[in-house]
Write an enzyme that holds these catalytic residues in place. Structure first.
Site: not given
Ligand code: NAD
Ligand code: UFG
Length: 336
Positions: A10, A32, A79, A83, A123, A125, A147, A151, A229, A292-293
């Protein structure tokens, strides 16, 4: 060390696999591919000029876990998760099964194979609407969607496991807003369908895949009225995982760390930074707030700075320039 990286194909996982290889670790990925592509892993190996081991499988399946652990694993970075906040509200049980049940199966396999070091993706979150900013690790926890609930439950389960087994060391990393891409432009974030998050949406407007950005509200109590943010470069985040692994090797118990820059950036500031870094105009409309923001939050990363000796060094300009390099070299992401 030989590190098992679940979800390693990912977005954050692929950057972390690269950082691990560059730091001299051996890597097995268990994924997967439900939200990723093996192309990311091919490119990681090309950039590093090193190979990794890939097991296509699910963290909920003991047989797949057994295959992954066969190689002689020393530590795990977990990871693998679903999400998408809005999807989790529609299908909470799928999220609980994938994320929570998956983490229980992983801990069982770790215990069965005598593996005691775990780094876990949590996260920001879990903080929901914070009372004060910057947010440190003692802030109240207020999840507002399934979600986030998953976590928080996973954090608690890992904490209980650590309490019961003194030889287990876990680091729970609460990420703020990961963005950006590797500076090579070869790996990056490739969301399926319409991006939910700001940076990938901006990048898709710039490349012409979306017409205009919708800015969700300019009536927040912030200097320019748009949400604030703590955006963190994914390469800084990947480097933090390598340091967290070293920390977990020497520690027992459960350690919770915020990962962020400690700086807040508004939506409009990010859009202007992207325009400046790339020369690409981003047409936008101001629309209603997104349900929810929260208005604003950013991390207090002092604990991670102290425990890991880690600081985020890359700027918003770097985050935008690297996102654009990835997006312009790969207009359709990893799709051919
Ligand atoms: P991503 O979706 O790109 O990566 C997650 C990976 O996990 C994917 O490759 C997916 O195929 C794999 N996966 C999911 N379920 C699985 C399972 N049951 N078995 C095996 N593989 C599985 O997401 P990401 O942005 O790289 O996020 C990685 C982690 O960080 C996640 O746990 C996510 O919740 C956490 N996180 C992400 C963000 C963000 O903004 N990207 C913020 C906070 C936390
Ligand atoms: N926003 C816009 N337009 C868009 C998308 C986002 O104005 O098309 C704004 C949102 O309202 C917010 C900011 O941009 O003010 C950031 O939004 P994101 O969706 O990029 O990020 P969030 O902080 O809402 O949430 C992300 C992940 C959550 C995670 C959180 C903290 O989506 O899963 O960061 O890690 F929990």
């Amino acid at each position: 060390m030989h590190v098992l990286v679940t979800g390693g194909a990912g977005y954050i996982g692929s950057h972390t696999c690269l950082a691990l290889l560059e730091a001299g670790h051996a890597v097995t990925v268990l994924d997967n591919l439900c939200n990723s592509s093996t192309v990311a892993l091919q490119r990681v190996q090309e950039i590093a000029s090193k190979s990794l081991r890939f097991v296509q499988g699910d963290v909920r399946k003991p047989h797949d876990l057994a295959l992954a652990f066969e190689a002689g694993i020393d530590a795990v970075i977990h990871f693998a998760a679903l999400k998408a906040v809005s999807e989790s509200c529609e299908e909470p049980l799928r999220y609980f099964d994938n994320n929570i049940a998956g983490t229980i199966c992983l801990m069982q396999a770790m215990q069965g194979h005598g593996v005691h070091q775990l780094v876990f993706s949590s996260s920001a979150t879990v903080y929901g609407q914070p009372d004060v900013v910057p947010v440190d690790e003692t802030a109240p926890l207020r999840v507002s969607n399934p979600y986030g609930r998953s976590k928080l439950v996973m954090e608690d389960l890992i904490g209980d496991w650590c309490n019961a087994k003194p030889d287990v060391g876990a680091v729970l990393l609460r990420y703020f807003n990961p963005v950006g891409a590797h500076p090579s432009g070869r790996i990056g974030e490739d969301p399926r369908g319409t991006p939910n998050n700001l940076m990938p949406y901006v990048a898709q407007v710039a490349i012409g895949r979306r017409e205009r950005l919708q800015v969700f509200g300019n009536d927040y109590p912030t200097p320019d009225g748009t949400g604030i943010r703590d955006y963190l470069h994914v390469v800084d985040l990947a480097e933090a995982h390598v340091k967290a692994l070293d920390f977990a090797s020497d520690a027992s118990g459960c350690h919770i760390l915020n990962l962020g820059t400690g700086r807040g950036t508004s939506v409009l500031e990010l859009v202007h930074a992207f325009e400046q870094a790339t020369g690409q105009p981003i047409p936008l409309d101001i629309v209603a707030r997104r349900a929810g923001d929260v208005a604003e939050y950013w991390a207090d990363p002092a604990k991670a700075n102290a425990c890991l000796g880690w600081h985020a060094t890359r700027t918003i300009h770097d985050m935008c320039a690297d996102t654009w390099r990835w997006q312009s070299l790969n207009p359709q992401g990893y799709a051919p």
